[in-house]
Design an enzyme around this catalytic site. Sequence first.
Site, PDB file in Angstrom:
ATOM      1  N   LYS A  61     -25.894  34.488  22.417  1.00 17.22           N
ATOM      2  CA  LYS A  61     -25.572  33.095  22.063  1.00 17.22           C
ATOM      3  C   LYS A  61     -25.583  32.196  23.296  1.00 17.22           C
ATOM      4  CE  LYS A  61     -22.942  34.581  18.025  1.00 17.22           C
ATOM      5  NZ  LYS A  61     -21.627  34.729  17.369  1.00 17.22           N
ATOM      6  N   GLN A 105     -15.561  34.912  18.932  1.00 22.59           N
ATOM      7  CA  GLN A 105     -16.319  36.063  18.442  1.00 22.59           C
ATOM      8  C   GLN A 105     -15.377  37.035  17.730  1.00 22.59           C
ATOM      9  OE1 GLN A 105     -19.588  36.178  18.613  1.00 22.59           O
ATOM     10  NE2 GLN A 105     -19.839  38.216  17.779  1.00 22.59           N
ATOM     11  N   ASP A 128     -18.425  28.254  13.096  1.00 17.94           N
ATOM     12  CA  ASP A 128     -18.604  29.418  12.221  1.00 17.94           C
ATOM     13  C   ASP A 128     -18.316  29.071  10.757  1.00 17.94           C
ATOM     14  OD1 ASP A 128     -19.504  31.808  13.536  1.00 17.94           O
ATOM     15  OD2 ASP A 128     -17.672  31.748  14.728  1.00 17.94           O
TER      16      ASP A 128
END
Length: 294
Positions: A61, A105, A128
């Site tokens: 990422k 994460q 997200d």
Amino acid sequence: MSSSMDSVGVARLLPGGPVADRVLGEVAAEVVALRAAGVTPSLATVLVGDDDASAGYIRIKQRQAAELGFVSPHVRLPASASQVDLHRVIEDFNADRGVHGVLVQHPVPGGLDYGRALQVLDPDKDVDGMHPVNLGRLALGLPGPVPCTPAGIEALLAFHGVSVAGREVVVLGRGATLGRPLAMLLAQKRSTTNAAVTVVHTGVADWPRFARRAEVLVAAAGVPGIVRPEHVRPGAVVVGGGVRYAGRRLLPDVDPSCARVAGAITPRVGGVGPTTVAMLFRNAVGAVRRAVGG
Ligand SMILES: Nc1nc2c(c(=O)[nH]1)N[C@@H](CN(C=O)c1ccc(C(=O)N[C@@H](CCC(=O)O)C(=O)O)cc1)CN2
């Protein structure tokens, strides 16, 4: 739907790479426009602990962010970090007007609560799409960031000409990151969705009965190899969304032998995964636009 329901034999592959390339191309063009207008897009990343696979995904990422022209501040906390430590990092990014999006994460180490941490995150910076406010928006069909893997699956099916409208889609798995949001997404009233969705989970003893009905079967269980050819309706489209990790090794839900029965199937590698990362950046550029009022 494509002709996949008519043919049985070796399934057509549905790769995610070209879908990701298209989405990332759109994001790159937006970043160029934002930078030309004096805005430097910023996506912050947070990693807690020493999980190898998670560290690898953060690297992917970070690299992608740099390629697209995002700045990407990163905080890594030790596995011994407390819930309060994690909340403090998130709150600092919330308060930083130069940071447009934040991702934590997952999984986080045992003892930490990912769901509680998400509630601290500013929903407008939630790339997200997992904050309760954003899941609520998804449930109501309101605009907002959509969880990356479900959004990637919708885009992958549309890209490959697999229409789910009016079709029987069965989602095997009801997790908060995949099964549940995917079901809400595919049931929405839009041209690329509008499906008749059933959610079933592995706690239902007779789940194969539901799976065998599916014209589009999405595995989202996180149980390696659980979907086998006998669970697939001949000619159906099979999407492997769920995975489990053994260290860095990825163990998918869908046994590759399902390709003998399915009409179309996502590949084990290069299927849904790449679309997940692309959708993160689509959400990130959305967060930038919200922040600058565009
Ligand atoms: N905050 C988040 N955490 C996690 C997410 C997420 O979307 N947001 N998803 C997964 C991990 N993940 C991205 O973070 C991710 C997983 C897999 C892939 C991928 O492209 N995988 C390859 C396979 C690679 C292999 O064989 O090991 C593929 O499917 O081709 C990308 C991203 C959990 N955490």
